[in-house]
Design an enzyme around this catalytic site. Structure first.
Site: not given
Ligand code: PMP
Length: 414
Positions: A122, A199, A202, A225, A365
């Site tokens: 991302h 990261d 998600q 999220k 993104c």
């Protein structure tokens, strides 16, 4: 599968009627909806406990501080952190990664050093490193993605070497859905004395996460999220690394002693939380963590895995639909990107919106990945714990209608 009928009662927004149709919300990778418990935590805080934290000794300040620090303890337990002191609140994943780039990168990355990323990152896990590389004279290296939508581990291994200072990789791709072998990557990085940043924007919402088992050094994610409010992110870091880092932002609350000639820093994690934080939203995030914990991350993962398996099967059965990312639902999460032959993703999304179906269209993104995939944009349906197979049916039946109405090879004029 989960008892979605019961779960959905907790999410008032799922009763919305959009363009004359019941809402089918399949844009969870962008942000999830919020249960009543989270909304009520916000209201309760403002109606009963509102005060600034860490400063007052009056009752409300103590209550607000206790609730804010309570969320920190819940987050630490949720991700297997060794201590709540390793949990830093930020605004979002993006800010958490920028914090590392400044606090760790500016201190420890030097000219000629290398930072290894992947082509599926991302932008929030690319641009902060580009800025750092420019400030410090370092170079970026990008591991490849295989044609079937996996991280090319061989290419990543080949890039990690004695010059590598830091490897930063997405745990679960927001486009391909693929779950990356973070523990393996961290092991390779460690052999060369490099640190690993993950990261988790998600993955934290959809998988059981144990930072100790992952073996990474930093793990970043966003509350919004994972059923929590916007405006709250988390940076987990190993204590020794956080202790060695410089602060990112300076100001109130992050100091120990301020003198004319200089200042000293507060203990962890406060050294990284300058100024009045997002108290109300952090507290409400605590309610989100409790909600996820009560259902259980393994059960959430199993539900979303089954839903993803069904969605892949249904989407792949539609002539003219191509799906990006792994076909094996065990290797991936519920962010499912697809393209429709001859119909622009924005047009698909707009037609679906007219049916009350919310999906995302765009580059997500991830422009490096779009270039690699050879597409300007994709559609993306993404699932959460409250989604049901009938919503996959609504998506695929609307897609079939769209293709029938507008035909192959014709660009849709909307
Ligand atoms: N990384 C990934 C994989 C994401 O999907 C996102 C959000 N789309 C981010 C980072 C950035 O999250 P935020 O906008 O909350 O900072």
């Amino acid at each position: 599968m989960l008892d979605t009928a019961a779960i959905r009662k907790d999410f008032p927004i799922l009763n919305e009627v959009v363009n004359g149709h019941p809402l089918v919300y399949l844009d969870n990778a962008a942000t999830t909806q919020k249960p009543r418990q989270v909304i009520q935590a916000l209201v309760h805080y403002y109606e009963h406990d509102n005060a600034n934290i860490h400063r007052g000794i009056h009752t409300l300040a103590v209550r607000a501080t206790e609730a804010y620090e309570g969320t920190r303890r819940k987050v630490a337990a949720h991700i297997g952190a060794a201590s709540p002191e390793e949990v830093v609140f930020t605004r979002n994943t993006t800010e958490a990664i920028n914090l590392i780039a400044h606090g760790w990168g500016d201190r420890f990355v030097n000219e000629g050093d290398e930072i290894v990323l992947s082509l599926m990152e991302h932008h929030s896990n690319i641009v902060p490193w580009q800025l750092l590389a420019r400030r410090r004279g370092a170079a970026l290296r990008f591991a490849d993605v295989t044609p079937d939508g996996y991280l090319d581990l061989d290419s990543m291994r080949a890039l990690i070497g004695p010059r590598t200072k830091l490897v930063s990789v997405v745990h679960m791709s927001n486009v391909l859905g693929v779950i990356n072998p973070v523990a393996e990557i961290a092991t390779v990085a460690r052999q060369f004395g490099a640190i690993t940043v993950v990261d988790g924007a998600q993955s934290a919402p959809h998988l059981p996460v144990d930072v100790a088992a992952l073996g990474c050094d930093f793990f970043a994610f966003s509350a919004h999220k994972m059923l929590g409010p916007t405006g709250v992110g988390v940076l987990w870091g190993r204590r020794d690394l956080l202790a060695a880092m410089d602060p990112f932002l300076g100001g109130g609350d992050m100091i120990s002693v301020v003198k004319q000639e200089g200042s000293t820093w507060a203990d962890l994690p406060h050294k990284f939380e300058a100024g009045t934080p997002n108290i109300a939203d952090v507290i409400a995030f605590g309610a989100a963590i409790e909600y996820l914990g009560a259902i259980g991350m393994p059960a959430i993962r199993a539900h979303e895995r089954d839903l993803t398996a069904y969605a892949l099967e249904q989407l792949l059965a539609i002539p003219g639909v191509a799906v990006q990312g792994p076909r094996n639902p065990d290797d991936r999460g519920g962010a499912v990107s697809f393209t429709v032959d001859g119909i622009h993703p924005h047009d698909v999304s707009e037609v679906l919106d007219a049916e009350g179906i919310a999906i995302r269209a765009g580059h997500h993104c991830a422009q490096l990945l779009m270039r690699k995939l050879g597409v300007p944009a994709t559609n993306r349906a993404s699932f959460a714990l409250y989604n049901e197979p009938r919503e996959v049916d609504a998506l695929t039946s609307a897609l079939r209608d769209t293709i029938r109405r507008f035909g192959h090879g014709q660009r849709l004029a909307v």
